[in-house]
Design an enzyme around this catalytic site. Structure first.
Site, mmCIF file in Angstrom:
data_model
loop_
_atom_site.group_PDB
_atom_site.id
_atom_site.type_symbol
_atom_site.label_atom_id
_atom_site.label_comp_id
_atom_site.label_asym_id
_atom_site.label_seq_id
_atom_site.Cartn_x
_atom_site.Cartn_y
_atom_site.Cartn_z
ATOM 1 N N SER A 18 -2.828 -8.180 3.113
ATOM 2 C CA SER A 18 -3.009 -7.979 4.555
ATOM 3 C C SER A 18 -3.382 -9.293 5.239
ATOM 4 C CB SER A 18 -4.091 -6.928 4.805
ATOM 5 O OG SER A 18 -3.728 -5.726 4.190
ATOM 6 N N HIS A 37 0.841 -1.201 0.000
ATOM 7 C CA HIS A 37 0.000 0.000 0.000
ATOM 8 C C HIS A 37 0.878 1.254 0.000
ATOM 9 C CE1 HIS A 37 -2.978 -2.767 2.238
ATOM 10 N NE2 HIS A 37 -3.603 -2.447 1.132
HETATM 11 N N1 COA Z 1 -0.082 -3.995 -2.034
HETATM 12 C C1 COA Z 1 -0.344 -5.004 -1.201
HETATM 13 N N2 COA Z 1 -1.580 -5.432 -0.933
HETATM 14 C C2 COA Z 1 -2.590 -4.807 -1.517
HETATM 15 C C3 COA Z 1 -2.396 -3.744 -2.388
HETATM 16 C C4 COA Z 1 -1.060 -3.342 -2.643
HETATM 17 N N3 COA Z 1 -0.781 -2.326 -3.469
HETATM 18 N N4 COA Z 1 -3.586 -3.331 -2.832
HETATM 19 C C5 COA Z 1 -4.498 -4.117 -2.245
HETATM 20 N N5 COA Z 1 -3.895 -5.010 -1.451
HETATM 21 C C6 COA Z 1 -4.547 -6.076 -0.703
HETATM 22 C C7 COA Z 1 -5.055 -5.667 0.622
HETATM 23 O O1 COA Z 1 -4.084 -5.879 1.607
HETATM 24 C C8 COA Z 1 -6.250 -6.559 0.793
HETATM 25 O O2 COA Z 1 -5.828 -7.807 1.256
HETATM 26 P P1 COA Z 1 -6.833 -8.756 2.046
HETATM 27 O O3 COA Z 1 -8.054 -8.944 1.234
HETATM 28 O O4 COA Z 1 -5.989 -9.955 2.188
HETATM 29 O O5 COA Z 1 -7.128 -8.098 3.360
HETATM 30 C C9 COA Z 1 -6.766 -6.752 -0.627
HETATM 31 O O6 COA Z 1 -5.680 -6.465 -1.441
HETATM 32 C C10 COA Z 1 -7.857 -5.825 -1.025
HETATM 33 O O7 COA Z 1 -7.985 -4.877 -0.080
HETATM 34 P P2 COA Z 1 -8.072 -3.314 -0.229
HETATM 35 O O8 COA Z 1 -7.227 -2.763 -1.297
HETATM 36 O O9 COA Z 1 -7.909 -2.743 1.116
HETATM 37 O O10 COA Z 1 -9.451 -3.154 -0.756
HETATM 38 P P3 COA Z 1 -10.737 -3.663 -0.129
HETATM 39 O O11 COA Z 1 -11.237 -4.637 -1.124
HETATM 40 O O12 COA Z 1 -10.667 -4.093 1.273
HETATM 41 O O13 COA Z 1 -11.508 -2.296 -0.119
HETATM 42 C C11 COA Z 1 -13.120 -0.723 -0.746
HETATM 43 C C12 COA Z 1 -12.493 -2.074 -0.981
HETATM 44 C C13 COA Z 1 -13.022 -0.232 0.677
HETATM 45 C C14 COA Z 1 -12.478 0.273 -1.655
HETATM 46 C C15 COA Z 1 -14.594 -0.939 -1.149
HETATM 47 O O14 COA Z 1 -15.134 -1.998 -0.403
HETATM 48 C C16 COA Z 1 -15.432 0.288 -0.929
HETATM 49 O O15 COA Z 1 -15.394 1.187 -1.747
HETATM 50 N N6 COA Z 1 -16.190 0.326 0.187
HETATM 51 C C17 COA Z 1 -17.051 1.436 0.517
HETATM 52 C C18 COA Z 1 -18.520 1.088 0.257
HETATM 53 C C19 COA Z 1 -18.834 1.199 -1.213
HETATM 54 O O16 COA Z 1 -18.775 2.254 -1.824
HETATM 55 N N7 COA Z 1 -19.214 0.064 -1.804
HETATM 56 C C20 COA Z 1 -19.517 -0.030 -3.217
HETATM 57 C C21 COA Z 1 -18.259 -0.267 -3.998
HETATM 58 S S1 COA Z 1 -18.570 -0.432 -5.719
#
Ligand code: COA
Length: 160
Positions: free
Chosen positions: A128, A17
């Site tokens: 993560s 990240h």
């Molecule tokens: N390097 C390392 N790991 C990474 C990374 C990077 N550059 N980018 C993403 N990851 C990993 C994260 O660690 C995470 O791992 P995990 O699933 O093992 O915990 C995974 O990839 C994805 O996580 P993250 O990037 O944090 O995204 P998320 O899928 O948890 O978050 C949101 C998604 C929060 C953006 C999305 O759910 C959201 O927009 N929520 C708000 C509500 C909403 O608007 N919903 C409608 C969406 S269309």
């Protein structure tokens, strides 16, 4: 001057990240790291803990702001007058989920663009979930996360 939001759950923030935030920082006037409450993911760290860890891990990056949110991502952007969502792509496997999310966000807010940056290869395999799992089994996570995150994970798992 454009403000971008880098959203995620950050449970916890990893070097993958941080690498992405460092790449985005010179491209925008401001990068807001939007930490989603993501209650459905049952995060290990509370929202406030995740905010504090992101603050520590990104303290060397100048134009960064950190904010928690528990509403729609597009509403969060509109409230913060941001027009760009930044997401990282680590591997082809990320594409399908990101494609779906970007199109859904575009349907909700056509004036908001999603931009994708490639994570550095050396961090492409970090997640993560894996970091949490390794820490829970007392493995060495020092090459994947900031020292503050290491300490926080150690405390979390020794208290269990
Ligand atoms: N390097 C390392 N790991 C990474 C990374 C990077 N550059 N980018 C993403 N990851 C990993 C994260 O660690 C995470 O791992 P995990 O699933 O093992 O915990 C995974 O990839 C994805 O996580 P993250 O990037 O944090 O995204 P998320 O899928 O948890 O978050 C949101 C998604 C929060 C953006 C999305 O759910 C959201 O927009 N929520 C708000 C509500 C909403 O608007 N919903 C409608 C969406 S269309």
């Amino acid at each position: 001057m454009t403000t971008a939001v880098y959203p995620g759950t950050f449970d916890p923030i990893t070097h993958g990240h941080t690498d992405l935030i460092e790449r985005a920082s010179p491209l925008f006037s401001k990068v807001i790291i939007g930490i989603a409450e993501s209650a459905g993911k049952k995060p290990l760290f509370s929202l406030n803990e995740r905010i504090a860890l992101v603050r520590e891990a990104t303290s060397h990056i100048a134009n960064v702001e950190i904010a928690g949110f528990n509403n729609l991502l597009t509403d969060f952007l509109q409230k913060r007058q941001a027009r760009v969502i930044i997401r990282g792509l680590r591997a082809v496997s990320d594409f399908e989920y990101e494609f779906q999310m970007a199109n859904m966000n575009r349907a909700l807010a056509p004036d908001i663009e999603s931009l994708f940056l490639m994570t550095a290869e050396r961090y492409a395999y970090i997640s993560s979930t894996l970091v949490r799992e390794i820490a829970s089994m007392q493995g060495n996570i020092s090459q994947f996360v900031d020292v503050a995150v290491q300490d926080a994970l150690q405390k979390k798992f020794s208290a269990r």
